[in-house]
Design a protein around this motif. Structure first.
Motif, short mmCIF file in Angstrom:
data_model
loop_
_atom_site.label_atom_id
_atom_site.label_comp_id
_atom_site.label_asym_id
_atom_site.label_seq_id
_atom_site.Cartn_x
_atom_site.Cartn_y
_atom_site.Cartn_z
N PRO A 187 0.82 -1.21 0.00
CA PRO A 187 0.00 0.00 0.00
C PRO A 187 0.86 1.26 0.00
O PRO A 187 1.89 1.31 0.67
N LEU A 188 0.42 2.26 -0.77
CA LEU A 188 1.14 3.53 -0.85
C LEU A 188 0.39 4.63 -0.11
O LEU A 188 0.87 5.17 0.87
N ALA A 189 -0.80 5.00 -0.60
CA ALA A 189 -1.52 6.12 -0.02
C ALA A 189 -3.00 6.00 -0.27
O ALA A 189 -3.43 5.50 -1.31
N LYS A 190 -3.78 6.49 0.70
CA LYS A 190 -5.22 6.61 0.47
C LYS A 190 -5.43 7.86 -0.35
O LYS A 190 -4.94 8.94 -0.01
N VAL A 191 -6.17 7.73 -1.46
CA VAL A 191 -6.28 8.85 -2.41
C VAL A 191 -7.70 9.39 -2.58
O VAL A 191 -7.90 10.43 -3.19
N TRP A 192 -8.70 8.66 -2.06
CA TRP A 192 -10.07 9.12 -2.24
C TRP A 192 -10.97 8.35 -1.31
O TRP A 192 -10.58 7.30 -0.78
N GLU A 193 -12.17 8.88 -1.10
CA GLU A 193 -13.18 8.19 -0.31
C GLU A 193 -14.52 8.41 -1.00
O GLU A 193 -14.80 9.49 -1.50
N SER A 194 -15.33 7.37 -1.04
CA SER A 194 -16.67 7.49 -1.63
C SER A 194 -17.57 6.50 -0.90
O SER A 194 -17.14 5.83 0.03
N GLU A 195 -18.82 6.42 -1.33
CA GLU A 195 -19.67 5.38 -0.77
C GLU A 195 -20.40 4.68 -1.90
O GLU A 195 -20.56 5.24 -2.99
N THR A 196 -20.82 3.43 -1.63
CA THR A 196 -21.52 2.69 -2.66
C THR A 196 -22.90 3.31 -2.87
O THR A 196 -23.42 4.01 -2.00
N ASP A 197 -23.48 3.05 -4.04
CA ASP A 197 -24.75 3.70 -4.36
C ASP A 197 -25.87 3.31 -3.40
O ASP A 197 -26.82 4.07 -3.22
N ASP A 198 -25.75 2.14 -2.75
CA ASP A 198 -26.77 1.76 -1.76
C ASP A 198 -26.39 2.22 -0.35
O ASP A 198 -27.09 1.92 0.62
N ARG A 199 -25.28 2.94 -0.25
CA ARG A 199 -24.78 3.51 1.01
C ARG A 199 -24.40 2.46 2.06
O ARG A 199 -24.22 2.79 3.23
N ARG A 200 -24.29 1.22 1.65
CA ARG A 200 -23.92 0.17 2.61
C ARG A 200 -22.45 0.21 2.99
O ARG A 200 -22.07 -0.19 4.09
N PHE A 201 -21.63 0.68 2.05
CA PHE A 201 -20.18 0.66 2.29
C PHE A 201 -19.56 2.03 2.05
O PHE A 201 -19.91 2.72 1.10
N ARG A 202 -18.64 2.39 2.96
CA ARG A 202 -17.77 3.54 2.73
C ARG A 202 -16.50 2.98 2.12
O ARG A 202 -15.87 2.08 2.68
N LEU A 203 -16.14 3.50 0.94
CA LEU A 203 -15.00 2.98 0.18
C LEU A 203 -13.77 3.84 0.39
O LEU A 203 -13.82 5.06 0.21
N HIS A 204 -12.69 3.20 0.76
CA HIS A 204 -11.40 3.87 0.96
C HIS A 204 -10.49 3.44 -0.19
O HIS A 204 -10.13 2.27 -0.29
N TRP A 205 -10.19 4.39 -1.07
CA TRP A 205 -9.43 4.10 -2.29
C TRP A 205 -7.93 4.24 -1.99
O TRP A 205 -7.47 5.31 -1.58
N TRP A 206 -7.16 3.18 -2.24
CA TRP A 206 -5.73 3.15 -1.97
C TRP A 206 -4.94 2.83 -3.24
O TRP A 206 -5.31 1.91 -3.98
N THR A 207 -3.87 3.57 -3.43
CA THR A 207 -2.90 3.17 -4.45
C THR A 207 -1.93 2.18 -3.81
O THR A 207 -1.73 2.17 -2.59
N ALA A 208 -1.34 1.34 -4.63
CA ALA A 208 -0.39 0.35 -4.13
C ALA A 208 0.60 -0.01 -5.22
O ALA A 208 0.27 0.02 -6.40
#
Length: 136
Positions: A63-84
């Motif tokens: 893993p390098l860095a977290k670069v973004w955050e979003s959520e799924t369209d049904d709002r069930r998951f918070r997505l943490h976007w990581w480069t690696a």
């Protein structure tokens, strides 16, 4: 029930990013998306990233860095976007979870169907601003 945390793996080789076609046993089967997976209890985002990538496509990543955050369209998951960083090696797809895997440019990803709106937003808006990503 609160939102669950999940990671999205932004795995790059040159100007290409690894995306998978979700397999028959995966949620939203048939969608093209970067590799993702749930963060298990007691696990860090970085640990989840390394584990999910290893399980789903058999690659070893750092893993390098977290670069973004979003959520799924049904709002069930918070997505943490990581480069690696990805070590050399071939993709070995996990049957059931992954039907296909491709290293794609931004333009190639945007031409795939079906995809998720938040993934398209990432490829169009976020990815080009991340250091080390060549311009389209």
């Amino acid at each position: 029930m609160g939102q669950r945390d999940a990671i999205v793996a932004v795995l790059r080789r040159g100007d290409r990013v690894l995306v998978i076609e979700r397999g028959p046993e995966a949620r939203r089967s048939g969608y093209w998306a970067p590799l993702s997976g749930k963060v298990e209890p007691g696990e860090s985002q970085e640990e989840a990233l390394v584990r999910e990538v290893g399980e789903e496509v058999g690659l070893t990543v750092s893993p390098l860095a977290k670069v973004w955050e979003s959520e799924t369209d049904d709002r069930r998951f918070r997505l943490h976007w990581w480069t690696a960083d990805v070590e050399e090696g071939e993709v070995v797809m996990q049957p059931g979870e992954v039907s296909d895997a491709r290293w794609v440019t931004v333009a190639e990803f945007l031409a795939l169907e079906p995809t998720f709106a938040e993934d398209r937003e990432f490829f169009e808006r976020v990815l080009p601003g991340i250091p080390g990503i060549p311009e389209v």
